[in-house]
Design a protein around this motif. Structure first.
Motif, PDB file in Angstrom:
ATOM      1  N   GLN A   1       1.451  -2.530  12.323  1.00  0.00           N
ATOM      2  CA  GLN A   1       1.542  -2.789  10.895  1.00  0.00           C
ATOM      3  C   GLN A   1       0.881  -4.128  10.631  1.00  0.00           C
ATOM      4  OE1 GLN A   1       5.527  -2.398   9.432  1.00  0.00           O
ATOM      5  NE2 GLN A   1       5.700  -0.255  10.068  1.00  0.00           N
ATOM      6  N   ILE A   2      -0.162  -4.099   9.800  1.00  0.00           N
ATOM      7  CA  ILE A   2      -0.903  -5.314   9.487  1.00  0.00           C
ATOM      8  C   ILE A   2      -0.976  -5.466   7.976  1.00  0.00           C
ATOM      9  CG2 ILE A   2      -2.272  -5.183  11.613  1.00  0.00           C
ATOM     10  CD1 ILE A   2      -4.602  -4.093   9.942  1.00  0.00           C
ATOM     11  N   GLU A   3      -1.466  -6.608   7.542  1.00  0.00           N
ATOM     12  CA  GLU A   3      -1.676  -6.851   6.114  1.00  0.00           C
ATOM     13  C   GLU A   3      -3.142  -7.149   5.888  1.00  0.00           C
ATOM     14  OE1 GLU A   3       0.920  -9.973   4.898  1.00  0.00           O
ATOM     15  OE2 GLU A   3       2.754  -8.814   5.292  1.00  0.00           O
ATOM     16  N   LEU A   4      -3.761  -6.361   5.024  1.00  0.00           N
ATOM     17  CA  LEU A   4      -5.139  -6.604   4.608  1.00  0.00           C
ATOM     18  C   LEU A   4      -5.081  -7.086   3.168  1.00  0.00           C
ATOM     19  CD1 LEU A   4      -6.977  -3.515   6.162  1.00  0.00           C
ATOM     20  CD2 LEU A   4      -6.621  -5.782   7.150  1.00  0.00           C
ATOM     21  N   GLY A   5      -5.326  -8.388   2.981  1.00  0.00           N
ATOM     22  CA  GLY A   5      -5.090  -8.944   1.667  1.00  0.00           C
ATOM     23  C   GLY A   5      -3.638  -8.750   1.298  1.00  0.00           C
ATOM     24  N   MET A   6      -3.396  -8.138   0.144  1.00  0.00           N
ATOM     25  CA  MET A   6      -2.033  -7.883  -0.306  1.00  0.00           C
ATOM     26  C   MET A   6      -1.548  -6.478   0.035  1.00  0.00           C
ATOM     27  SD  MET A   6      -1.904  -9.763  -4.037  1.00  0.00           S
ATOM     28  CE  MET A   6      -3.232  -8.748  -4.746  1.00  0.00           C
ATOM     29  N   CYS A   7      -2.344  -5.739   0.815  1.00  0.00           N
ATOM     30  CA  CYS A   7      -2.006  -4.344   1.097  1.00  0.00           C
ATOM     31  C   CYS A   7      -1.385  -4.206   2.488  1.00  0.00           C
ATOM     32  CB  CYS A   7      -3.261  -3.481   1.001  1.00  0.00           C
ATOM     33  SG  CYS A   7      -2.947  -1.721   1.253  1.00  0.00           S
ATOM     34  N   PRO A   8      -0.145  -3.706   2.587  1.00  0.00           N
ATOM     35  CA  PRO A   8       0.427  -3.413   3.898  1.00  0.00           C
ATOM     36  C   PRO A   8      -0.222  -2.142   4.459  1.00  0.00           C
ATOM     37  CG  PRO A   8       1.945  -2.728   2.181  1.00  0.00           C
ATOM     38  CD  PRO A   8       0.795  -3.408   1.483  1.00  0.00           C
ATOM     39  N   VAL A   9      -0.616  -2.206   5.707  1.00  0.00           N
ATOM     40  CA  VAL A   9      -1.374  -1.114   6.317  1.00  0.00           C
ATOM     41  C   VAL A   9      -0.764  -0.745   7.656  1.00  0.00           C
ATOM     42  CG1 VAL A   9      -3.604  -0.457   7.329  1.00  0.00           C
ATOM     43  CG2 VAL A   9      -3.542  -1.712   5.166  1.00  0.00           C
ATOM     44  N   ASN A  10      -0.566   0.547   7.874  1.00  0.00           N
ATOM     45  CA  ASN A  10      -0.255   1.052   9.209  1.00  0.00           C
ATOM     46  C   ASN A  10      -1.597   1.371   9.867  1.00  0.00           C
ATOM     47  OD1 ASN A  10       2.521   0.916   8.759  1.00  0.00           O
ATOM     48  ND2 ASN A  10       2.561   2.952   7.834  1.00  0.00           N
ATOM     49  N   ALA A  11      -2.039   0.487  10.745  1.00  0.00           N
ATOM     50  CA  ALA A  11      -3.365   0.600  11.343  1.00  0.00           C
ATOM     51  C   ALA A  11      -3.264   1.266  12.706  1.00  0.00           C
ATOM     52  CB  ALA A  11      -4.008  -0.775  11.470  1.00  0.00           C
ATOM     53  N   ILE A  12      -4.180   2.202  12.953  1.00  0.00           N
ATOM     54  CA  ILE A  12      -4.228   2.918  14.227  1.00  0.00           C
ATOM     55  C   ILE A  12      -5.601   2.669  14.829  1.00  0.00           C
ATOM     56  CG2 ILE A  12      -4.051   5.158  15.348  1.00  0.00           C
ATOM     57  CD1 ILE A  12      -2.556   6.159  12.854  1.00  0.00           C
ATOM     58  N   ARG A  13      -5.630   2.162  16.045  1.00  0.00           N
ATOM     59  CA  ARG A  13      -6.931   1.890  16.660  1.00  0.00           C
ATOM     60  C   ARG A  13      -7.433   3.161  17.332  1.00  0.00           C
ATOM     61  NH1 ARG A  13      -9.143  -2.789  20.824  1.00  0.00           N
ATOM     62  NH2 ARG A  13     -11.227  -1.886  20.926  1.00  0.00           N
TER      63      ARG A  13
END
Length: 831
Positions: free
Chosen positions: A636-648
């Motif tokens: 779980q990361i934050e891109l700007g103000m958007c919380p993102v569930n990131a999958i590599r």
């Protein structure tokens, strides 16, 4: 009248009779068929009885071929002549584009053993001198089919069913279905004649059935209401006319001329066949209306609609052009009756959504052609657990709960109109669009996105300059869009690209029984918390039912991502499987969260650089490094103000991430990524380039390489199968062995075309050894690429084969799995 049966078939047309017959032939002797009126009283009685083998669908081609072969055996078995006139089927072409279509279709025909011949205009004229040919390019001729009497073939199947123990009851209408948890209680009412109408009497019975099959034709909407489900099968008017005898035809036959085959002038949108010295003309015109959207009126029995000759004037005049002798012949009879359609023109065959032991066989626009094969393959599904061919393309659950009556009406009318319109493999039909759109749709459209429709979602296929028209770019060769897809594919291989993957199906599976259930349900090892894996759910027969990317969110919580086209299909199977195992594994909660999460896939050597500019982390330089965010992990990361569930992970085989984000923040995230990507030359990329790129990595796709006719081992995916554990379908998978094997091929094809994924594969001596399931262009190798199945001994690196494209054989070579970056160095790149 029986009150308990193994299987109850509802509907006494050709399809219902075939299903009853084939269930009995497959060993279910306790079968009953109910018909609310008389056998054949629905669309069967007014059908023209044609048996066209031509179909672009692999499954439907198998179904049609079985019917044509099966009908020829009925007289010997039953003593009844099915009225099969094997005169052949001549499909004419006025343009080279139409001939290209026929050559692409011929690839499917070859792989299904459907015989055909190519005829020049001169050969057509020589065989059938009444046909005008000077404006034709040629034709494809199927010598083994023709036309049949619909009532006769239905009665023959019904007799064959009775001979095998099937009970057939007429004048009984189903008025209610109730699932008890073990079987169906079906309430039936006796129908009686009253004033020319068919009305309900007071006599009722309740039949207990372990399985029910509905083949209710025009009454599918009533069936849907009784079952509490949606069935997008709604009739459309189809009219055909019968002429008086044509003196030229009568004389031609008197002089020994052979009966004309069924003639199809696809560019003129009609079929014609001989009928007692005259002609039957059946047009597929524009503006044919759908009927009975909410049910068939009680007063409508074996009735017809008024003929609308103005609507078919263009097609009638073109018949006169093609058969000049018909110009002075009068009209003898006319028919305008309801023929059921579905939004894509293919029938709905298989388990009903959300219901147990309820099977649908609805929406047959070519019911006589499909009846025999539908009975055969559906019986396999019911008796053996799976058919020998992949029936997913006909599954009723290919349409989700978002489908409405208006959608079905408009799409069914479109499907009717498109019967003879060129079926480009890159075709995108326009009715009812846009309907399901992600928030970034308008932004993508403003940047030139040319959209395709997947499960109702609008998904960018590629991006083109302002003023570009997708419909003008379609082709059986490299269409006008091809150059843009090449640029997009190169952008990901050389720089960075952004793909909208919002249509992905997404489920959350959690609860005390989740881990034990998912471990049994899928064939790979489960990932650790914070990691992902690729895995498969199998059918009872051990073949591939669904492909999943699983993200383990917690000890007993999983985020499961699957193909966007199959949301309802996957949800139904997942939920039923969990319910079946609740006593063994415990409670499992399953949530369809598809519409809650948008997805952007960012990929390419510079993808990390783009994300570094927007990630909010203590140290953006290391936040996305291999140490902190390794390949095949999720964070779980934050891109700007958007919380993102990131999958590599990246379906393209490059360094990349899937960015699963709250869908209400999609426009914010799109703008953020676009701005950050500008300095790195980031390009928006569509599904067609992505499809090419995944083939360079030998990534299988569900619906092409992966399906219910091959196991994961036959798909050559042993690394995703954990044979040390027990899982659903394992024993059946192992028992099947390796009947054929999936491989990747590089192809030296024509300079202006790539394969589409339905072409036949040969050895140099002309022996057919397999077929392609995917095809396209490789920017890494600057040539065509494809994936497919061949004999297991041929799926080895360096094996030389031939692929048929445009009726020529072209060189192909089997290459190692993942020919682009086989060591996965690009996708594991650190930084």
């Amino acid at each position: 009248m029986k009150t308990h049966v193994k299987a109850l078939v509802v509907g006494g047309g050709a399809v219902g009779a075939s299903i009853a017959y084939h269930l009995a032939r497959a060993g279910w002797s306790d079968v009953m068929l109910l018909e609310r009126d008389e056998l054949t009283s629905g669309s069967t009685w007014h059908a023209a009885g044609l048996l066209p083998l031509f179909n672009m669908s692999y499954a439907t081609t198998h179904i049609h071929k079985y019917s044509v072969d099966f009908y020829k055996t009925l007289e010997q078995e039953t003593g009844l002549n099915a009225g099969f006139s094997v005169v052949g089927n001549l499909r004419m072409a006025q343009t080279q584009d139409r001939m290209d279509e026929y050559m692409l279709y011929a690839s499917t025909a070859e792989t299904c053993d459907v015989p055909f011949e190519w005829l020049s205009p001169a050969q057509i004229k020589d065989r059938w001198p009444l046909v005008r040919t000077e404006d034709l390019k040629g034709a494809i001729f199927h010598p083994t089919d023709g036309y049949i009497n619909p009532a006769d073939v239905t009665m023959a199947m019904a007799k064959g069913a009775r001979q095998r123990g099937v009970t057939i009851e007429r004048k009984w209408q189903v008025d209610g279905y109730e699932w008890t948890g073990a079987d169906w209680k079906v309430t039936c009412t006796k129908m009686v004649e009253k004033g020319g109408n068919l009305v309900s009497s007071e006599e009722q019975v309740v039949i207990t059935a372990e399985h029910v099959v509905t083949a209710t034709g025009n009454h599918a909407q009533r069936t849907a209401r009784l079952l509490g489900i949606k069935i997008p099968a709604i009739p459309v008017e189809h009219q055909f006319i019968v002429t008086e005898p044509d003196p030229a035809l009568v004389e031609y036959r008197k002089q020994g001329g052979a009966e004309h085959p069924v003639l199809r002038d696809a560019d003129a949108k009609w079929y014609v066949r001989e009928e007692r010295g005259g002609w039957i003309l059946g047009p597929y015109e524009r503006n044919a209306p759908a009927r009975f959207a909410y049910g068939v009126p009680d007063s409508f029995r074996a009735d017809l609609f008024p003929l609308d000759l103005d609507r078919i004037e263009e097609e009638y005049m073109s018949m006169i052009h093609r058969l000049p002798s018909s110009e002075t012949v009068g009209l003898k009879d006319d028919f305008n009756g309801p023929i059921c359609y579905t939004p894509d023109g293919n029938p709905l065959v298989g388990p009903a959504p959300g219901l147990r032991n309820m099977w649908l066989a609805e929406g047959f626009s070519f019911g006589i052609t499909a009846a025999g094969g539908t009975g055969y393959y559906l019986a396999q599904m019911m008796v053996e657990g799976e058919a020998e061919i992949d029936m997913a393309s006909l599954d009723p659950k290919r349409y989700g709960s978002w489908m409405t009556t208006e959608y079905a009406v408009r799409k069914n009318e479109e499907a009717y109109e498109h019967v003879f319109i060129l079926h480009h493999p890159d075709e995108e039909r326009e009715a009812c669009r846009p309907l399901r759109t992600s928030p970034a749709y308008d932004r993508q459209a403003a940047r030139g996105a040319q959209f395709g429709s997947v499960n109702g979602w609008e998904r960018p296929n590629y991006y083109a300059p302002e003023g570009f028209k997708d419909h003008a770019a379609r082709s059986f060769r490299r269409g006008g869009w091809w150059q843009y897809a090449v640029e997009e594919a190169k952008a990901i291989r050389e720089g960075v690209g952004l793909i909208d993957a919002t249509a992905f199906t997404k489920h959350v599976v959690k609860g005390p029984g989740a881990t034990a259930f998912v471990d049994w349900f899928t064939c790979n090892k489960l990932p650790k918390v914070g990691r992902i894996n690729l895995t498969y759910a199998l059918t009872d027969a051990g073949t591939t039912r669904t492909e999943y990317t699983i993200v383990r969110l917690g000890e007993d919580e999983y985020y499961m991502v699957s193909a966007g086209a199959w949301t309802a299909y996957d949800a139904d199977y997942l939920k039923k499987a969990a319910a079946d195992k609740v006593d063994e594994f415990g409670y499992v909660e399953i949530q369809d969260v598809t519409t809650q999460w948008g997805v952007f896939a960012i990929a390419g050597p510079k993808s990390r650089d783009v994300l570094k500019a927007v990630i909010k982390d203590g140290d953006p330089e290391t936040a996305l490094s291999n140490k902190r965010f390794p390949w095949l992990s999720a964070r779980q990361i934050e891109l700007g103000m958007c919380p993102v569930n990131a999958i590599r992970v990246a379906y393209t085989g490059e360094l990349g991430w899937e960015l699963h984000h709250p869908i209400e923040m999609q426009n914010y995230l799109f703008d953020l990524l676009e701005q950050a990507g500008e300095q790195h030359g980031m390009k928006l990329v569509g599904a067609r380039a992505q499809n090419w790129l995944r083939q360079e990595k030998s990534y299988r796709a569900f619906g092409t390489e992966l399906g219910r006719d091959a196991t994961p081992l036959e798909a050559d995916l042993p690394r995703f199968v954990d044979l040390s554990k027990d899982f659903h379908g394992k024993a059946a998978m192992e028992a099947k062995g390796i009947r054929s094997k999936c491989c990747t091929l590089l192809i030296d094809g024509p300079a202006d075309a790539d394969p589409w994924g339905r072409e036949a594969l040969y050895l140099g001596d002309g022996t057919r050894v397999g077929r392609l399931t995917s095809g396209g262009y490789s920017v890494a190798f600057s040539k065509s690429i494809g994936m497919g199945y061949v004999r297991p001994d041929l799926a080895v690196d360096g094996q030389r084969l031939k692929v048929r494209m445009f009726d020529q054989l072209w060189d192909a070579i089997v290459v190692c799995d993942s020919p682009y970056d086989p060591k996965n160095e690009a996708i594991r790149k650190d930084g």
